[in-house]
Design an enzyme around this catalytic site. Sequence first.
Site, PDB file in Angstrom:
ATOM      1  N   LEU A  14       5.470   4.083   7.217  1.00 20.31           N
ATOM      2  CA  LEU A  14       4.623   2.894   7.388  1.00 20.31           C
ATOM      3  C   LEU A  14       3.751   2.652   6.159  1.00 20.31           C
ATOM      4  CD1 LEU A  14       3.656   3.580  11.087  1.00 20.31           C
ATOM      5  CD2 LEU A  14       5.005   1.639  10.264  1.00 20.31           C
ATOM      6  N   GLY A  15       3.473   3.708   5.452  1.00 22.15           N
ATOM      7  CA  GLY A  15       2.683   3.549   4.241  1.00 22.15           C
ATOM      8  C   GLY A  15       2.119   4.869   3.774  1.00 22.15           C
ATOM      9  N   ARG A  16       1.629   4.857   2.564  1.00 23.91           N
ATOM     10  CA  ARG A  16       1.011   6.042   1.996  1.00 23.91           C
ATOM     11  C   ARG A  16      -0.430   5.727   1.650  1.00 23.91           C
ATOM     12  NH1 ARG A  16       5.596   9.368   0.549  1.00 23.91           N
ATOM     13  NH2 ARG A  16       7.178   7.772   0.336  1.00 23.91           N
ATOM     14  N   GLY A  17      -1.305   6.647   1.906  1.00 24.71           N
ATOM     15  CA  GLY A  17      -2.706   6.423   1.570  1.00 24.71           C
ATOM     16  C   GLY A  17      -3.236   7.596   0.782  1.00 24.71           C
ATOM     17  N   GLY A  18      -4.547   7.612   0.600  1.00 26.40           N
ATOM     18  CA  GLY A  18      -5.172   8.690  -0.134  1.00 26.40           C
ATOM     19  C   GLY A  18      -4.846  10.045   0.452  1.00 26.40           C
ATOM     20  N   GLY A  20      -2.357  11.013   2.672  1.00 21.07           N
ATOM     21  CA  GLY A  20      -0.994  11.408   2.942  1.00 21.07           C
ATOM     22  C   GLY A  20      -0.174  10.221   3.364  1.00 21.07           C
ATOM     23  N   GLU A  21       0.871  10.456   4.143  1.00 25.90           N
ATOM     24  CA  GLU A  21       1.690   9.319   4.560  1.00 25.90           C
ATOM     25  C   GLU A  21       1.667   9.149   6.076  1.00 25.90           C
ATOM     26  OE1 GLU A  21       5.501  10.259   2.869  1.00 25.90           O
ATOM     27  OE2 GLU A  21       6.154  11.306   4.662  1.00 25.90           O
ATOM     28  N   LYS A  37       0.299  10.456  11.247  1.00 23.27           N
ATOM     29  CA  LYS A  37      -0.217  10.611   9.891  1.00 23.27           C
ATOM     30  C   LYS A  37      -0.031  12.060   9.483  1.00 23.27           C
ATOM     31  CE  LYS A  37      -3.801   8.309   7.947  1.00 23.27           C
ATOM     32  NZ  LYS A  37      -5.166   7.881   7.602  1.00 23.27           N
ATOM     33  N   ASP A 147     -15.056   2.211   6.143  1.00 16.91           N
ATOM     34  CA  ASP A 147     -13.907   1.650   5.425  1.00 16.91           C
ATOM     35  C   ASP A 147     -13.385   0.420   6.163  1.00 16.91           C
ATOM     36  OD1 ASP A 147     -12.048   1.492   3.388  1.00 16.91           O
ATOM     37  OD2 ASP A 147     -10.745   3.067   4.188  1.00 16.91           O
TER      38      ASP A 147
HETATM   39  P1  ATP Z   1      -6.190   4.962   1.967  1.00 20.95           P
HETATM   40  O1  ATP Z   1      -6.027   6.208   2.771  1.00 20.95           O
HETATM   41  O2  ATP Z   1      -6.118   5.163   0.501  1.00 20.95           O
HETATM   42  O3  ATP Z   1      -7.348   4.153   2.448  1.00 20.95           O
HETATM   43  P2  ATP Z   1      -4.467   3.555   3.586  1.00 20.95           P
HETATM   44  O4  ATP Z   1      -5.602   3.167   4.397  1.00 20.95           O
HETATM   45  O5  ATP Z   1      -3.397   2.567   3.339  1.00 20.95           O
HETATM   46  O6  ATP Z   1      -4.932   4.041   2.218  1.00 20.95           O
HETATM   47  P3  ATP Z   1      -3.644   5.329   5.614  1.00 20.95           P
HETATM   48  O7  ATP Z   1      -4.779   5.122   6.486  1.00 20.95           O
HETATM   49  O8  ATP Z   1      -3.160   6.723   5.442  1.00 20.95           O
HETATM   50  O9  ATP Z   1      -3.849   4.885   4.163  1.00 20.95           O
HETATM   51  O10 ATP Z   1      -2.464   4.425   6.118  1.00 20.95           O
HETATM   52  C1  ATP Z   1      -1.284   4.308   5.392  1.00 20.95           C
HETATM   53  C2  ATP Z   1      -0.472   3.148   5.920  1.00 20.95           C
HETATM   54  O11 ATP Z   1      -0.056   3.396   7.246  1.00 20.95           O
HETATM   55  C3  ATP Z   1      -1.199   1.822   5.938  1.00 20.95           C
HETATM   56  O12 ATP Z   1      -0.358   0.830   5.418  1.00 20.95           O
HETATM   57  C4  ATP Z   1      -1.464   1.544   7.387  1.00 20.95           C
HETATM   58  O13 ATP Z   1      -1.380   0.169   7.679  1.00 20.95           O
HETATM   59  C5  ATP Z   1      -0.371   2.330   8.094  1.00 20.95           C
HETATM   60  N1  ATP Z   1      -0.880   2.852   9.361  1.00 20.95           N
HETATM   61  C6  ATP Z   1      -1.891   3.731   9.505  1.00 20.95           C
HETATM   62  N2  ATP Z   1      -2.115   4.002  10.810  1.00 20.95           N
HETATM   63  C7  ATP Z   1      -1.221   3.265  11.503  1.00 20.95           C
HETATM   64  C8  ATP Z   1      -0.943   3.083  12.907  1.00 20.95           C
HETATM   65  N3  ATP Z   1      -1.645   3.737  13.843  1.00 20.95           N
HETATM   66  N4  ATP Z   1       0.049   2.238  13.251  1.00 20.95           N
HETATM   67  C9  ATP Z   1       0.754   1.595  12.309  1.00 20.95           C
HETATM   68  N5  ATP Z   1       0.542   1.694  10.985  1.00 20.95           N
HETATM   69  C10 ATP Z   1      -0.427   2.527  10.576  1.00 20.95           C
HETATM   70 MG    MG Z   2      -7.400   5.234   4.809  1.00 20.19          MG
END
Ligand code: ATP
Ligand code: MG
Length: 294
Positions: A14-18, A20-21, A37, A147
């Site tokens: 679904l995506g990667r963030g700070g 992890g994925e 996550k 955030d």
């Molecule tokens: P950072 O951690 O740098 O703020 P981020 O917010 O994109 O980046 P995550 O919170 O780890 O990082 O989320 C990564 C991705 O996964 C995002 O695109 C987010 O929309 C998606 N995501 C996170 N939680 C869910 C969920 N419960 N259902 C669907 N998608 C999700």
């Molecule tokens: Mg985040």
Amino acid sequence: SSRYHTDFVELGILGRGGGGEVVKVKNRLDRRIYAIKKILLENGKDKFLQNKKLLREVTTISSVMHKNIVRYYQAWVEGNYKTDASVDHTKKQSILYIQMEYCNTTLRKLLDENAISEMNQSEVWRLVRQIVEALVYIHSRRIIHRDLKPGNIFIDSDLNIILGDFGLATRRHEKSNNKITETEYPEMDAIYNAVEEGMMSSTKGIKGDTSYGVKADIYSLGIMIFEMFCPAFATYMERSETLNRLRSGTPDERFPAAFTTSAPPNAKEIIIWCLERDPTKRPSAEELLKVSRQ
Ligand code: ATP
Ligand code: MG
Ligand code: MG
């Protein structure tokens, strides 16, 4: 063997963030879809578990239960599994898994697709109110999200708000003024980051004010309400310029003419109130709930 691989089928990233994925998965037993996550732990399980910062998201979302907040199921740690390619076996790595409700879309996506600007005002107010309800709930439990931005506001298939991404959330302590250092914000969206400028510039003189930290969330909320009532932006550039004028423009240039015609009049007052430079002058989430109930 790995509980993660025994219990879930991966359907896609679904995506990667700070941290992890995040992976979309299906539970083999209940056949339901979840978001998991995965957070990579560099120094092995024991050391990691002492790291409160990385555990923040688990400790926060596991303690809340609200219709407008992402639902948490369970969290667990697995170490050194050969089945997972992302683990480097030469270092003592392990992964923290956080299983939560899968959310289909975000407010960011709906804004970008102009889906919000096509809604009528009462529908937009309903979404605003649900965000405010989630904030009333967490703030009453002394949790600050820190955030808040459209990318972290999920929306379910019935068009209800699901507040998510508690990766930076913190619990405010009764007797500290909870001054937050900049280094704790490596990942915050540039525009919503303005929150902190506003907070920092007025730290002096309100030492010990316990309601101080939550007002950072209120500032971000103000920007979000503005975006939600704004006519669609043509480009990303236009969006950031408009939001910058809102934050630091002269009173005359803060609200574009198109906003004044498209948004309800009280939206403007509420936004100005949320964006007060002095955090103590901003409304509480509870006060906002009263004025957005119409
Ligand atoms: P950072 O951690 O740098 O703020 P981020 O917010 O994109 O980046 P995550 O919170 O780890 O990082 O989320 C990564 C991705 O996964 C995002 O695109 C987010 O929309 C998606 N995501 C996170 N939680 C869910 C969920 N419960 N259902 C669907 N998608 C999700
Ligand atoms: Mg985040
Ligand atoms: Mg996020």
